[in-house]
Motif scaffolding. Structure first.
Motif, PDB file in Angstrom:
ATOM      1  N   SER A  79       0.838  -1.194   0.000  1.00 35.43           N
ATOM      2  CA  SER A  79       0.000   0.000   0.000  1.00 35.43           C
ATOM      3  C   SER A  79       0.878   1.251   0.000  1.00 35.43           C
ATOM      4  N   SER A  80       0.311   2.343  -0.527  1.00 31.90           N
ATOM      5  CA  SER A  80       1.052   3.597  -0.601  1.00 31.90           C
ATOM      6  C   SER A  80       1.262   4.172   0.789  1.00 31.90           C
ATOM      7  N   GLN A  81       2.483   4.665   1.039  1.00 32.06           N
ATOM      8  CA  GLN A  81       2.796   5.298   2.317  1.00 32.06           C
ATOM      9  C   GLN A  81       2.841   6.819   2.211  1.00 32.06           C
ATOM     10  N   THR A  82       2.604   7.349   0.994  1.00 31.20           N
ATOM     11  CA  THR A  82       2.664   8.792   0.781  1.00 31.20           C
ATOM     12  C   THR A  82       1.348   9.439   1.188  1.00 31.20           C
ATOM     13  N   SER A  83       1.450  10.569   1.873  1.00 31.88           N
ATOM     14  CA  SER A  83       0.263  11.284   2.326  1.00 31.88           C
ATOM     15  C   SER A  83       0.577  12.766   2.367  1.00 31.88           C
ATOM     16  N   ALA A  84      -0.485  13.575   2.226  1.00 29.48           N
ATOM     17  CA  ALA A  84      -0.296  15.021   2.366  1.00 29.48           C
ATOM     18  C   ALA A  84       0.202  15.379   3.761  1.00 29.48           C
ATOM     19  N   TRP A  85      -0.070  14.495   4.732  1.00 27.33           N
ATOM     20  CA  TRP A  85       0.432  14.716   6.093  1.00 27.33           C
ATOM     21  C   TRP A  85       1.958  14.738   6.125  1.00 27.33           C
ATOM     22  N   ASP A  86       2.617  14.090   5.155  1.00 33.63           N
ATOM     23  CA  ASP A  86       4.079  14.080   5.123  1.00 33.63           C
ATOM     24  C   ASP A  86       4.638  15.502   5.045  1.00 33.63           C
ATOM     25  N   LEU A  87       3.930  16.391   4.329  1.00 30.33           N
ATOM     26  CA  LEU A  87       4.383  17.778   4.204  1.00 30.33           C
ATOM     27  C   LEU A  87       4.372  18.477   5.554  1.00 30.33           C
ATOM     28  N   VAL A  88       3.330  18.203   6.360  1.00 34.50           N
ATOM     29  CA  VAL A  88       3.217  18.825   7.675  1.00 34.50           C
ATOM     30  C   VAL A  88       4.196  18.189   8.662  1.00 34.50           C
ATOM     31  N   ILE A  89       4.188  16.860   8.712  1.00 40.61           N
ATOM     32  CA  ILE A  89       5.049  16.142   9.661  1.00 40.61           C
ATOM     33  C   ILE A  89       6.515  16.463   9.396  1.00 40.61           C
ATOM     34  N   GLY A  90       6.914  16.427   8.130  1.00 41.34           N
ATOM     35  CA  GLY A  90       8.309  16.702   7.785  1.00 41.34           C
ATOM     36  C   GLY A  90       8.748  18.092   8.195  1.00 41.34           C
ATOM     37  N   LEU A 148      11.616  16.686   1.893  1.00 45.97           N
ATOM     38  CA  LEU A 148      12.306  15.408   2.119  1.00 45.97           C
ATOM     39  C   LEU A 148      11.317  14.282   2.384  1.00 45.97           C
ATOM     40  N   LEU A 149      10.440  14.463   3.368  1.00 47.98           N
ATOM     41  CA  LEU A 149       9.579  13.351   3.773  1.00 47.98           C
ATOM     42  C   LEU A 149       8.605  12.969   2.666  1.00 47.98           C
ATOM     43  N   PHE A 150       8.022  13.968   1.990  1.00 48.98           N
ATOM     44  CA  PHE A 150       7.062  13.662   0.933  1.00 48.98           C
ATOM     45  C   PHE A 150       7.729  12.959  -0.243  1.00 48.98           C
ATOM     46  N   SER A 151       8.836  13.515  -0.732  1.00 50.29           N
ATOM     47  CA  SER A 151       9.504  12.920  -1.905  1.00 50.29           C
ATOM     48  C   SER A 151      10.108  11.561  -1.561  1.00 50.29           C
ATOM     49  N   LYS A 152      10.627  11.421  -0.331  1.00 49.07           N
ATOM     50  CA  LYS A 152      11.206  10.142   0.078  1.00 49.07           C
ATOM     51  C   LYS A 152      10.144   9.041   0.123  1.00 49.07           C
ATOM     52  N   GLU A 153       8.971   9.359   0.688  1.00 47.30           N
ATOM     53  CA  GLU A 153       7.899   8.367   0.748  1.00 47.30           C
ATOM     54  C   GLU A 153       7.363   8.050  -0.640  1.00 47.30           C
ATOM     55  N   LEU A 154       7.292   9.071  -1.510  1.00 47.81           N
ATOM     56  CA  LEU A 154       6.814   8.860  -2.874  1.00 47.81           C
ATOM     57  C   LEU A 154       7.746   7.917  -3.636  1.00 47.81           C
ATOM     58  N   LEU A 155       9.043   8.148  -3.510  1.00 38.86           N
ATOM     59  CA  LEU A 155      10.012   7.271  -4.178  1.00 38.86           C
ATOM     60  C   LEU A 155      10.017   5.876  -3.553  1.00 38.86           C
ATOM     61  N   SER A 156       9.817   5.807  -2.240  1.00 40.20           N
ATOM     62  CA  SER A 156       9.745   4.499  -1.583  1.00 40.20           C
ATOM     63  C   SER A 156       8.581   3.683  -2.123  1.00 40.20           C
ATOM     64  N   ASP A 157       7.433   4.349  -2.326  1.00 39.72           N
ATOM     65  CA  ASP A 157       6.286   3.655  -2.912  1.00 39.72           C
ATOM     66  C   ASP A 157       6.645   3.059  -4.269  1.00 39.72           C
ATOM     67  N   ALA A 216       3.015   6.599  12.634  1.00 38.14           N
ATOM     68  CA  ALA A 216       2.310   5.457  13.214  1.00 38.14           C
ATOM     69  C   ALA A 216       1.228   5.909  14.179  1.00 38.14           C
ATOM     70  N   LYS A 217       1.468   7.033  14.885  1.00 42.02           N
ATOM     71  CA  LYS A 217       0.480   7.555  15.827  1.00 42.02           C
ATOM     72  C   LYS A 217      -0.666   8.266  15.106  1.00 42.02           C
ATOM     73  N   LEU A 218      -0.324   9.067  14.084  1.00 43.87           N
ATOM     74  CA  LEU A 218      -1.338   9.851  13.391  1.00 43.87           C
ATOM     75  C   LEU A 218      -2.080   9.058  12.335  1.00 43.87           C
ATOM     76  N   MET A 219      -1.378   8.100  11.692  1.00 45.36           N
ATOM     77  CA  MET A 219      -1.973   7.326  10.604  1.00 45.36           C
ATOM     78  C   MET A 219      -1.731   5.841  10.830  1.00 45.36           C
ATOM     79  N   PRO A 220      -2.350   5.253  11.853  1.00 46.07           N
ATOM     80  CA  PRO A 220      -2.096   3.843  12.161  1.00 46.07           C
ATOM     81  C   PRO A 220      -2.474   2.901  11.037  1.00 46.07           C
TER      82      PRO A 220
END
Length: 351
Positions: free
Chosen positions: A48-59, A124-133, A321-325
């Motif tokens: 499943s995809s791990q990329t989320s708009a939340w990555d922009l905020v969390i990062g 960093l977090l958004f692009s890293k998760e996107l490439l990981s997907d 993991a806490k915000l998006m279990p």
């Protein structure tokens, strides 16, 4: 046909409705019949995809926290020693304190650093998760995925980091000039591109930074799971995952020559010296200080590497993991199934 069958439905139907007369045995309930060449691939669920708009905020939030605590003081110390390469580590530390008017000197350039941290953390977090997907969908292993995703995320940060790092460097090495004076001077002489002096060194540094931080951390996680728990799909504790991040952050500092070249290039631009490019800057450093000059500032850089990796690799996993279990559990289940494990979310994605 049984619900889990991946073979041709007509073959199942034939076997169930009289194919026995032709010598065809009916599949057992719940069994999985092999398909032609791709049964194993089709039996494993797509990750499943791990990329989320939340990555922009969390990062952004995590990188601001990293910079406002230990990150900026270590950055200032590292920058001082990278520019004044005849100073030893403790000597540079004392000079920052003495010449900058006390402890506040270690937070020089705080405003541009927070702008940089918020933007580069999001990128960093958004692009890293996107490439990981993308790498997971392509079937790449954990360690290769970490290196590729980390490299791409690091390079993507350059457009944000270059001008902000320029002002931090100017604050540390600029001889007391204000930010506005520095900005007017550089813009008047070189335009917008003047703020991107040393950008090639930053791209090389950031790409290799996060490729190694993420890649070495993922490799350490893999070994930790095998050594401590005896299986690839085991869940690591926060302490165990933090140790892996510390290993990754320390090993990633082997690219220190790029960082020293970045500091030299940006300091030279502040002083009005001509641009030399990445190779020319490294050659100048070697002529002035020998090969050892390329590794000045390594001690504070190791501390910075460990701190940033703890926050942006292990810390981001914990927060997500806490915000998006649901995403964390999906990642764990997918990787466990691929490894032949229980598929219950007990893998690395659930740290």
């Amino acid at each position: 046909a049984c619900a889990t069958c991946v073979a041709c439905p007509r073959a199942c139907a034939s076997a169930l409705t009289g194919g026995a007369e032709a010598g065809i045995a009916a599949p057992a309930l719940g069994s999985v019949a092999p398909s032609q060449g791709d049964g194993a691939a089709r039996a494993s669920p797509m990750p499943s995809s791990q990329t989320s708009a939340w990555d922009l905020v969390i990062g952004g939030v995590l990188h601001c926290f990293e910079a406002a605590t230990l990150g900026l003081p270590l950055e200032v110390w590292k920058t001082r020693q990278g520019r004044f390469r005849d100073e030893r580590a403790l000597e540079s530390f004392r000079n920052v304190y003495r010449e900058g008017g006390g402890a506040k000197a270690f937070w020089a350039g705080f405003s541009p650093k927070l702008v940089e941290a918020s933007l580069k953390g999001s990128v960093l977090l958004f692009s890293k998760e996107l490439l990981s997907d993308g790498m997971r969908y392509a079937g790449a292993g954990e360690t290769l995925t970490g290196f590729v995703a980390g490299f791409g995320g690091g390079v993507a940060q350059t457009i944000v980091i270059a001008p902000c790092a320029f002002f931090v460097t100017a604050a540390v090495t600029g001889g007391g000039k204000t930010m506005m004076d520095t900005a007017r001077d550089i813009y008047g002489r070189k335009g917008v591109l003047g703020f991107y002096e040393g950008a090639s060194a930053i791209a090389a540094r950031q790409g290799s930074n996060w490729a190694m931080r993420q890649g070495f951390t993922d490799a350490a996680r893999h070994r930790m799971r095998l050594l401590v728990h005896g299986r690839e799909d085991a869940k690591l504790s926060i302490a165990q995952d933090s140790v892996c991040s510390m290993i990754g952050g320390t090993l990633a500092t082997c690219n220190q020559p790029f960082e020293v070249a970045r500091i030299e290039a940006q300091s030279a631009a502040v002083a009005g010296e001509p641009s030399r490019g990445l190779v020319g800057t490294m050659q100048l450093i070697v002529r002035q200080n020998g090969v050892a000059g390329l590794f000045k500032g390594l001690i504070p850089r190791i501390g910075l590497g460990i701190w940033q990796t703890l926050i942006m690799v292990t810390g981001s996993k914990i927060v997500k993991a806490k915000l998006m279990p649901s995403k964390a559990n999906a990642a764990g289940g997918g990787s466990a199934a691929a490894a032949g494990g229980r598929g219950d979310g007990s893998s690395d994605g659930d740290c």
